[in-house]
Design a protein around this motif. Structure first.
Motif, short mmCIF file in Angstrom:
data_model
loop_
_atom_site.label_atom_id
_atom_site.label_comp_id
_atom_site.label_asym_id
_atom_site.label_seq_id
_atom_site.Cartn_x
_atom_site.Cartn_y
_atom_site.Cartn_z
N ARG A 11 101.84 121.04 22.81
CA ARG A 11 102.05 120.67 21.42
C ARG A 11 102.40 121.90 20.57
O ARG A 11 103.25 121.84 19.67
N GLU A 12 101.75 123.02 20.90
CA GLU A 12 101.97 124.24 20.11
C GLU A 12 103.43 124.68 20.18
O GLU A 12 103.98 125.19 19.20
N MET A 13 104.06 124.49 21.35
CA MET A 13 105.45 124.92 21.48
C MET A 13 106.36 124.08 20.59
O MET A 13 107.27 124.60 19.95
N ARG A 14 106.09 122.78 20.55
CA ARG A 14 106.89 121.91 19.68
C ARG A 14 106.67 122.31 18.21
O ARG A 14 107.63 122.44 17.45
N GLU A 15 105.41 122.49 17.87
CA GLU A 15 105.10 122.82 16.49
C GLU A 15 105.73 124.15 16.08
O GLU A 15 106.27 124.29 14.98
N GLY A 16 105.69 125.10 17.01
CA GLY A 16 106.30 126.40 16.75
C GLY A 16 107.78 126.25 16.45
O GLY A 16 108.31 126.82 15.49
N ALA A 17 108.45 125.44 17.28
CA ALA A 17 109.88 125.24 17.10
C ALA A 17 110.17 124.58 15.75
O ALA A 17 111.08 124.98 15.03
N VAL A 18 109.35 123.56 15.41
CA VAL A 18 109.55 122.88 14.13
C VAL A 18 109.33 123.87 12.98
O VAL A 18 110.09 123.90 12.02
N ALA A 19 108.31 124.71 13.10
CA ALA A 19 108.02 125.69 12.06
C ALA A 19 109.17 126.65 11.87
O ALA A 19 109.42 127.14 10.78
N LEU A 20 109.91 126.92 12.96
CA LEU A 20 111.05 127.82 12.86
C LEU A 20 112.29 127.11 12.34
O LEU A 20 113.37 127.69 12.25
N GLY A 21 112.14 125.82 12.03
CA GLY A 21 113.24 125.09 11.43
C GLY A 21 114.08 124.29 12.39
O GLY A 21 115.15 123.81 12.02
N ALA A 22 113.61 124.09 13.64
CA ALA A 22 114.40 123.34 14.61
C ALA A 22 114.41 121.86 14.25
O ALA A 22 113.39 121.32 13.83
N ARG A 23 115.57 121.23 14.41
CA ARG A 23 115.67 119.79 14.23
C ARG A 23 114.97 119.10 15.41
O ARG A 23 114.88 119.67 16.49
N PRO A 24 114.53 117.84 15.21
CA PRO A 24 113.83 117.14 16.30
C PRO A 24 114.61 117.10 17.61
O PRO A 24 114.05 117.33 18.68
N ALA A 25 115.92 116.79 17.52
CA ALA A 25 116.71 116.73 18.75
C ALA A 25 116.78 118.10 19.40
O ALA A 25 116.79 118.23 20.64
N PHE B 102 115.82 119.27 23.31
CA PHE B 102 116.71 119.91 24.27
C PHE B 102 116.39 121.36 24.55
O PHE B 102 116.67 121.86 25.63
N THR B 103 115.80 122.07 23.55
CA THR B 103 115.56 123.49 23.80
C THR B 103 114.11 123.79 24.19
O THR B 103 113.84 124.81 24.81
N ILE B 104 113.19 122.91 23.85
CA ILE B 104 111.79 123.17 24.18
C ILE B 104 111.29 122.23 25.29
O ILE B 104 110.91 122.67 26.37
N MET C 260 96.06 107.81 15.09
CA MET C 260 97.01 108.72 15.75
C MET C 260 97.34 109.89 14.83
O MET C 260 97.58 109.72 13.65
N ILE C 261 97.39 111.08 15.40
CA ILE C 261 97.73 112.26 14.62
C ILE C 261 99.23 112.25 14.36
O ILE C 261 100.03 111.94 15.24
N ALA C 262 99.61 112.57 13.13
CA ALA C 262 101.04 112.64 12.81
C ALA C 262 101.68 113.75 13.61
O ALA C 262 101.09 114.80 13.84
N LYS C 263 102.88 113.48 14.12
CA LYS C 263 103.56 114.51 14.89
C LYS C 263 104.71 115.04 14.06
O LYS C 263 105.70 114.33 13.85
N PRO C 264 104.60 116.27 13.57
CA PRO C 264 105.57 116.80 12.60
C PRO C 264 107.01 116.77 13.10
O PRO C 264 107.91 116.58 12.30
N TRP C 265 107.20 116.95 14.41
CA TRP C 265 108.58 117.00 14.90
C TRP C 265 109.26 115.62 14.87
O TRP C 265 110.39 115.47 15.23
N ARG C 266 108.52 114.61 14.44
CA ARG C 266 109.11 113.28 14.39
C ARG C 266 109.59 112.92 12.99
O ARG C 266 110.13 111.86 12.78
N ILE C 267 109.30 113.80 12.04
CA ILE C 267 109.56 113.43 10.65
C ILE C 267 111.04 113.20 10.40
O ILE C 267 111.44 112.19 9.85
N GLN C 268 111.85 114.14 10.85
CA GLN C 268 113.27 114.09 10.50
C GLN C 268 114.07 113.39 11.58
O GLN C 268 114.11 113.83 12.72
#
Lengths: 284, 334
Positions: free
Chosen positions: A162-176, A180-182, B1-9
């Protein structure tokens, strides 16, 4: 403490039986290996790889090429669907949909291969008039391999931290981009392992192919329909029932080759597993 | 369920990706229902023609292909004399798989226990690898070994021995015949399903039992008591689930059984050594004859057989997965 001594003796007897069962299982396994190796390896001559089957014997070139062609086409079909559905299950599905999806895939893995084969025979070979063909055979293998590929991909994608996804999002990565990159690079070894295991299973299948791919004495072409395709398991099944020593030798050679291919694939797959996954995350 | 930030956009590429993957998920979800629905629709004329006699009849006869006229039942016609009773095959399927489980369950539990508690740690990876390799052997190779090694052995040694010394046991005496039959099919199936069960049982024991084992030992049991009274009851869901999955596998196994079962039609086995037939095997062996049926009813009846097998294995697997869902992911995925 007499009863304790009796219990100890009874325990020792059961443990003896337990070890005897293990030894028997391994001995039977080794005897099957030895049987195939002793009869098959001497029959596995180089010219078998360059001639096609004809009459009561001949070579295996058409069956080898057909096996590879069928498995490769089956993989091609299953990669998109299997990985795609796993991706949806992990990334988008609600917990309830996740459970339902995994349950269905697990149940699909229990559908008998002959049922898949007969369904496709009736629907495609006869129904759509495809005849025995590469596409029908590849679809049969794809349906059969789907649970293995999808489960492996699902499991691998679920382990992305989860941390890797969150890190990527924090760096401004789009969900898609995150997918593909993480997620994908992280899960790739696990996905490949699943594909290899599916390959091993596809190589050894017979029942779903008999009425979809049919059988052919000729080298396969790339025609998708109306041209039957030969494969190794068919040679084992039919040539051993012929009354000729030459036919038997061909069946044994095909069996030995199959074992080499299947175990080779499994060894590579397990190599991946050892390399990439701790024991608790295995899919097998 | 915990919100998953990467799903927002969810825009652009994300929408495409989502649409594509949900389509793939729908495809793999639908396959199983599509197969069942299609087979039922295709088999429908046979289901009407055969009625309940399909499940109780013992004669499989595609009818006289050179005769004139036809027989019809419930508005569906087949060739004169045609009769499709599947009881012999249903019986053969349940009998081979049931007998297989009788032998395979204790065998697999004992093998798994030996693997976990009695194999030297240095040898464990090797023993585990061997068990796993066993589950990778293609079913035609099992069939080949069965035809060439097992069947002659049953015919020449096991059968005569059983007749001479064990003939008093019902279902055992009465001669071995060719060696093809119930015993050969069961033997092969035990070999084929044991590795599947061993792998699962070994994993659930390893993942759940350490503390229970230690606690039982501390209470003064012998190692065997600790295992049978402590460990095994604690993993019974895993064992039951693996048993059902193995049972499902045995019910649907085709090639290996086809090669050693003797291909019985219209007759029940009177002892362990007589030919049997299973639904899966008969679908392979009878299609060529079914294709000669100009009314098409034989082919549709084979589809009805496929539906019966499908429904049986589906129920077994649904129960198995429901039982296993309670266990941890390792047991669930094995």
């Amino acid at each position: 403490m007499r009863s304790r001594r009796v219990a100890g003796a009874i325990g020792a007897l059961w443990w003896g039986l337990s070890v005897a069962c293990l030894v028997a299982a391994i001995a039977l396994l080794l005897s099957i290996f030895a049987f195939v190796a002793l009869r098959g390896l001497p029959a596995l001559r180089p010219q078998l790889f360059f001639t096609v089957t004809h009459g009561i014997a001949g070579g295996l070139a058409n069956a080898i090429a057909g096996t590879f062609l069928l498995v490769a086409s089956g993989l091609l079909l299953v990669i998109v669907v299997g990985i795609g559905s796993a991706l949806w299950t992990v990334e988008y599905a609600s917990p309830r949909a996740q459970r339902l999806m995994r349950f269905t895939i697990d149940v699909l893995s229990g559908v008998p291969s002959i049922v898949v084969g007969y369904f496709l025979y009736v629907a495609l070979v006869e129904g759509l008039g495809w005849g025995f063909s590469l596409l029908a055979g590849a679809l049969a293998l794809a349906i059969f391999m789907l649970p293995y590929v999808s489960r492996a991909a699902d499991l691998a994608l679920s382990t992305v931290p989860r941390e890797m996804r969150e890190g990527a999002v924090a760096l401004g990565a789009r969900p898609a981009t995150v997918v593909f990159t993480i997620a994908f690079p992280w899960a790739l070894p696990g996905i490949l392992t699943g594909l290899l295991i599916a390959t091993g299973i596809g190589l050894g299948e017979t029942a779903p192919l008999i009425y979809t791919a049919g059988w052919s004495n000729y080298m396969p072409t790339l025609a998708l329909t109306h041209e039957p395709v030969g494969y190794l398991t068919y040679v084992v099944w039919t040539y051993i029932s012929q009354p000729f020593a030459k036919s038997h030798a061909l069946a044994y050679a095909a069996a030995a080759l199959l074992m080499i291919l299947v175990f080779g694939t499994n060894l590579v797959a397990r190599g991946f597993v050892e390399y990439r996954f701790p024991r608790s995350q295995r899919i097998h | 369920m915990i919100a998953k930030p990467w799903r927002i956009q969810r825009v652009g590429a994300q929408a495409v990706l989502r649409t594509v993957t949900i389509t793939m998920a729908a495809v793999s979800f639908a396959v199983i229902f599509l197969m069942l629905a299609f087979l039922v629709i295709y088999a429908y004329p046979a289901i009407r023609f055969n009625g309940l006699g399909f499940l109780t009849g013992t004669i499989w006869n595609i009818g006289n292909q050179y005769g004139s006229g036809s027989v019809s039942h419930n508005g569906y016609a087949a060739m004169p004399g045609a009769q499709f009773g599947a009881l012999v095959f249903i019986y053969g399927t349940l009998m081979t798989s049931g007998l297989t489980m009788v032998f395979a369950v204790p065998f697999a539990i004992l093998v798994a226990l030996a693997l976990v508690y009695r194999v030297h740690p240095a040898l464990k990876p090797l023993a585990n690898a061997l068990v796993e390799l066993m589950s990778g052997i293609p079913s035609v190779v099992y069939g080949l070994w069965g035809m060439i090694v097992l069947v002659p052995w049953i015919s020449n040694s096991v059968g005569p021995f059983a007749e001479a010394h064990l003939g008093f046991i019902p279902f055992v005496g009465g001669g071995a015949g060719s060696g093809d039959g119930l015993l050969a099919a069961t033997f092969i199936l035990v070999l084929m399903v044991t590795p599947i069960m061993v792998a699962t049982i070994r994993d659930v024991i390893q993942s759940q039992s350490e503390t229970i084992f230690e606690a039982s030992m501390a209470l003064g049991s012998t190692t065997w008591q600790a295992v049978t009274r402590g460990v095994l009851p604690s993993v019974r869901a895993g064992i039951l689930g693996s048993l059902l999955i193995a049972f499902g596998r045995a019910l649907g196994e085709t090639m290996a059984v086809l090669m050693v079962c003797g291909g019985a039609i219209n007759i029940f086995p009177h002892n362990l050594f007589q030919p049997v037939n299973t639904i899966a095997a008969v679908i392979v062996s009878q299609l060529e004859s079914a294709l000669t049926d100009s009314s098409g009813m034989a082919q549709r009846s084979l589809a009805e057989l496929a539906v019966v097998l499908f429904v049986i294995t589906l129920s077994v697997n649904v129960v198995a997965r429901t039982v296993l869902r309670g266990t941890d992911r390792d047991g669930n995925r094995a």
